[in-house]
Write an enzyme that holds these catalytic residues in place. Structure first.
Site, PDB file in Angstrom:
ATOM      1  N   HIS A  57       0.842  -1.209   0.000  1.00 57.54           N
ATOM      2  CA  HIS A  57       0.000   0.000   0.000  1.00 57.54           C
ATOM      3  C   HIS A  57       0.871   1.250   0.000  1.00 57.54           C
ATOM      4  CE1 HIS A  57      -3.954   2.032   0.903  1.00 57.54           C
ATOM      5  NE2 HIS A  57      -3.080   3.018   0.986  1.00 57.54           N
ATOM      6  N   HIS A  59       1.545   5.387  -2.144  1.00 56.60           N
ATOM      7  CA  HIS A  59       1.059   6.448  -3.049  1.00 56.60           C
ATOM      8  C   HIS A  59       2.259   7.075  -3.740  1.00 56.60           C
ATOM      9  CE1 HIS A  59      -3.179   6.459  -1.679  1.00 56.60           C
ATOM     10  NE2 HIS A  59      -2.635   5.954  -0.585  1.00 56.60           N
ATOM     11  N   GLN A 152      -9.505   9.094  -5.687  1.00 52.98           N
ATOM     12  CA  GLN A 152      -9.235   9.748  -4.397  1.00 52.98           C
ATOM     13  C   GLN A 152     -10.390  10.648  -3.923  1.00 52.98           C
ATOM     14  OE1 GLN A 152      -5.930  10.484  -2.140  1.00 52.98           O
ATOM     15  NE2 GLN A 152      -7.902  10.725  -1.123  1.00 52.98           N
ATOM     16  N   HIS A 210      -9.292   1.559  -0.268  1.00 61.54           N
ATOM     17  CA  HIS A 210      -9.184   2.302   0.986  1.00 61.54           C
ATOM     18  C   HIS A 210     -10.563   2.128   1.644  1.00 61.54           C
ATOM     19  CE1 HIS A 210      -5.738   4.141  -0.929  1.00 61.54           C
ATOM     20  NE2 HIS A 210      -5.465   4.834   0.155  1.00 61.54           N
ATOM     21  N   GLU A 213     -11.322   4.233   6.432  1.00 61.10           N
ATOM     22  CA  GLU A 213     -10.167   4.929   7.021  1.00 61.10           C
ATOM     23  C   GLU A 213     -10.700   6.136   7.791  1.00 61.10           C
ATOM     24  OE1 GLU A 213      -7.237   6.442   4.315  1.00 61.10           O
ATOM     25  OE2 GLU A 213      -5.794   6.881   5.907  1.00 61.10           O
ATOM     26  N   ASP A 309       2.140   3.184   2.969  1.00 68.78           N
ATOM     27  CA  ASP A 309       1.195   4.230   2.611  1.00 68.78           C
ATOM     28  C   ASP A 309       1.867   5.505   2.093  1.00 68.78           C
ATOM     29  OD1 ASP A 309      -1.273   5.366   2.167  1.00 68.78           O
ATOM     30  OD2 ASP A 309      -1.874   5.484   4.265  1.00 68.78           O
ATOM     31  N   TRP A 315       0.306  13.726   3.589  1.00 68.92           N
ATOM     32  CA  TRP A 315      -0.237  13.039   4.761  1.00 68.92           C
ATOM     33  C   TRP A 315       0.813  12.694   5.807  1.00 68.92           C
ATOM     34  CZ3 TRP A 315      -1.649  12.078  -0.305  1.00 68.92           C
ATOM     35  CH2 TRP A 315      -2.981  12.368  -0.627  1.00 68.92           C
TER      36      TRP A 315
HETATM   37 ZN    ZN Z   1      -3.510   5.053   1.050  1.00 67.72          ZN
END
Ligand code: ZN
Length: 426
Positions: A57, A59, A152, A210, A213, A309, A315
């Protein structure tokens, strides 16, 4: 048999000491001792030899963008999504590709040789999709890169996300993604799970969503994901990423939910570094950890991996491409402190993650691909404790990264002069 390369005298994760013989791209022998012949030798005596690290996982379209155009002030998931929305129009094909390739260099140096990356399809240019498809091709000789079509901004909440998801899959993106908890309503979230699973079923693709979350105990899209997996016959091909709401759910409900996830063979991918950082931000005290129920799912026979992630993006302000950092944090937050659980954390970021991604060719076995890592540690638990140097990384039978062992020479009055090593096994 004459080998091209022999990794000599290393300790395997199961404790065996063995030579690993490699011909071409494959492991062809694992024996207590192999004749060297003309083979190139990698001396792994006293070191752990492991299958490669695998990140299920990530990005990659956002990585290494920290601070562009600003940092995430609240530290929440939602501000991260808003900030990514500010960054998206500034992206260029070249910049996305350059950052992704730079990250792949980091990954190789850490023995991370397989990555599943979500790629945002809510940009009508599909610029990141095209850039990462090129990256996938370029790194194929040493990294297995899997792309997930990720709407997203919400499959229905964003006006063009649905058609862009289809366009991305048509361009060759491997896996169907989603974000049901970010749709406008619970009902839309549920509907998105159904439609995305149907798309995957028609195209014969895997699903990685996802899912839930959030700290909202009533976010229950994992239930629908398990249901659709069962209904459409997608068992073993579906993963729920994050599942953080499960942390906050009512215990009675969870006692019904876990067997449903197990029955559907849906895998779970918590992301400990990010979950502990982003969740619980709306709490005062006591403050929830916000990571899903790892040990409890494993006890029900559910396959649970650990993902990374984010690295240096809207993030998350840290990160090093080291899956042992991920295992270390996962071990703490999930309180996996028994010897068996600590060893399991290492297995999760190697073999279990590979299984979740469907990468049957990885693993330390004869006939599998010769992709492996030599670590400055004696065993898997020590590797998680030390997060040590990757002394040698081999991808498809070729050495792709090497690094000298780090040692500290002590000179302290009253103490014997010594070389300080944290690796106790030799
Ligand atoms: Zn993610």
């Amino acid at each position: 048999m004459s080998f091209d390369l022999i990794v000599k005298g290393g300790t395997l994760p199961d404790g065996r000491v063995a030579d690993i013989g490699i011909i071409g791209e494959n492991i062809t022998a694992i024996e207590p001792s192999l004749p060297a012949g003309p083979a190139k030798i990698v001396d792994a005596t006293g070191n752990l030899v492991s299958p490669p690290f695998v990140d299920p996982h990530f990005h990659m379209d956002a990585t290494l963008s920290y601070g562009i155009p600003r940092i995430n002030a609240s530290g929440t998931l939602l501000e991260g999504i808003a900030l990514w929305g500010e960054l998206k129009p500034l992206l260029t094909h070249e910049a996305v590709k350059e950052r992704a390739l730079r990250y792949c260099d980091w990954a190789v140096s850490m023995g991370l040789l397989a990555i599943r990356t979500h790629v945002d399809v809510c940009d009508d240019r599909l610029l990141a999709v095209e850039a990462l498809l090129e990256v996938k091709k370029e790194v194929a000789p040493y990294i297995d890169l899997q792309l997930v079509a990720f709407p997203q901004d919400g499959l229905y909440r964003s006006p063009t996300a649905r058609q862009n998801t289809i366009r991305a899959l048509d361009l060759g993106v491997d896996v169907v993604g989603g974000i049901p908890h970010f749709e406008r309503t619970m009902a839309d979230g549920t509907r998105s799970v159904t439609e995305l699973c149907e798309i995957a079923e028609k195209r014969g693709l895997m699903v990685d969503m996802h899912c839930d979350e959030t700290d909202d105990p009533l976010s229950r899209h994992i239930e629908q994901l398990a249901y659709e997996t069962q209904r459409l016959g997608l068992q073993g091909r579906v993963a729920g990423s994050h599942l953080t709401s499960m942390h906050s759910m009512d215990n009675y409900y969870v006692s019904k939910l876990l067997p449903l996830i197990a029955e559907a063979q849906v895998s779970a991918i918590p992301n400990p570094l990010i979950n502990i950082m982003l969740q619980g931000r709306h709490d005062t005290f006591p403050k929830r950890r916000g990571m899903t129920r790892v040990k409890e799912m494993q006890a029900h026979g559910i396959r649970v991996g650990f993902g990374q992630d984010c690295v240096l993006d809207p993030w998350y302000s840290l990160g090093t491409a080291d899956m042992l950092d991920v295992a270390f944090m996962g071990l703490h937050v999930a309180q996996m402190s028994s010897p068996a659980d600590m060893a399991k954390c290492f297995d999760m970021v190697t073999n279990v993650n590979a299984t979740i991604m469907g990468l049957d060719h990885l693993g330390l076995e004869v006939g599998k691909r010769a992709s492996l890592v030599v670590l400055d540690a004696g065993n898997p638990i020590e590797a998680v404790r030390l997060r040590p140097e990757r002394l040698c990384v081999i991808a498809r039978g070729k050495v792709v990264a090497e690094r000298p062992r780090q040692e500290t020479r002590l000179s302290i009055e009253g103490r014997p002069a010594a070389v300080n090593r944290r690796h106790e096994a030799t």
